[in-house]
Design an enzyme around this catalytic site. Sequence first.
Site, PDB file in Angstrom:
ATOM      1  CB  THR A   7      -1.371  -0.185   0.984  1.00  0.00           C
ATOM      2  OG1 THR A   7      -1.822   0.689   1.109  1.00  0.00           O
ATOM      3  CG2 THR A   7      -0.660   0.221   2.073  1.00  0.00           C
ATOM      4  CB  CYS A   8      -0.368   4.634   0.303  1.00  0.00           C
ATOM      5  SG  CYS A   8       0.357   6.431  -0.056  1.00  0.00           S
ATOM      6  N   PRO A   9       2.895   4.085   0.154  1.00  0.00           N
ATOM      7  CG  PRO A   9       4.900   5.310   0.677  1.00  0.00           C
ATOM      8  CD  PRO A   9       4.428   4.402   1.861  1.00  0.00           C
ATOM      9  CB  VAL A  10       5.737  -0.140  -0.511  1.00  0.00           C
ATOM     10  CG1 VAL A  10       6.216  -0.717  -0.927  1.00  0.00           C
ATOM     11  CG2 VAL A  10       5.184   0.315   0.973  1.00  0.00           C
ATOM     12  CG  HIS A  34      -2.177   1.220  -3.017  1.00  0.00           C
ATOM     13  ND1 HIS A  34      -1.519   2.515  -3.811  1.00  0.00           N
ATOM     14  CD2 HIS A  34      -2.857   1.578  -1.949  1.00  0.00           C
ATOM     15  CE1 HIS A  34      -2.027   3.081  -2.602  1.00  0.00           C
ATOM     16  NE2 HIS A  34      -2.880   2.973  -1.974  1.00  0.00           N
TER      17      HIS A  34
END
Lengths: 68, 139
Positions: A7-10, A34
């Site tokens: 999920t954000c920001p991966v 995502h």
Amino acid sequence: MDCKGQTCPVPLVEARKAIRKAKPGDVIIITGTHPASKKEIPMAAEAAQVEVLEVKQDGEVWTIKLKR
Amino acid sequence: MANRTTIIVHSGDMDKLYSALIVGNGSLAMGMECNLFFTFWGLQRLKKGGLEKGNLSKMNMLGLGKAMVNKMMRKQNVASLEKLMQDYKELGGRIIACEMTMEIMRIKKEDLRTDLIDEYGAVGTYVQQAKDSSITLFI
């Protein structure tokens, strides 16, 4: 690069890492789930002057192809 | 105006650290430079072993709320603060530690994770960076 389930920001961060490591001509393929990253990775590619070859959605999974 | 983000990390709360590191990583990912200026309660998080020690800014309930949020975040596969910090450094993000806070709170360099810190400075360092930053935030 497989960012499915991340999920954000991966996914965005991993895309940037890959862009930094790529040599000119290299193709980067990122898959993920995502939703926001599907929009944002092409924006990051544009900022890095990297070409977006393809954005594909298959069920939950998207695939983005970039060319350095 | 430089293509740069400069954030004052004043809070040491866990959720606000997330905000700072996510915006920092996002800036780097979008091709910008980034400075995180750690001061006051934020600087406590740069102490050795301190990064994950912050409470929730709301509904902490003596740690119960934090445990619940941590559980929810694990379920959603949210990255840890440590991972976000490693990513931030790998993408070239800069960390500035506030010298004034170090003096007031009697924090020595050896108490801090010096491997993460690029510069020690005070308000002048912040202003110098912020005046040429297109994004600047206080968290």
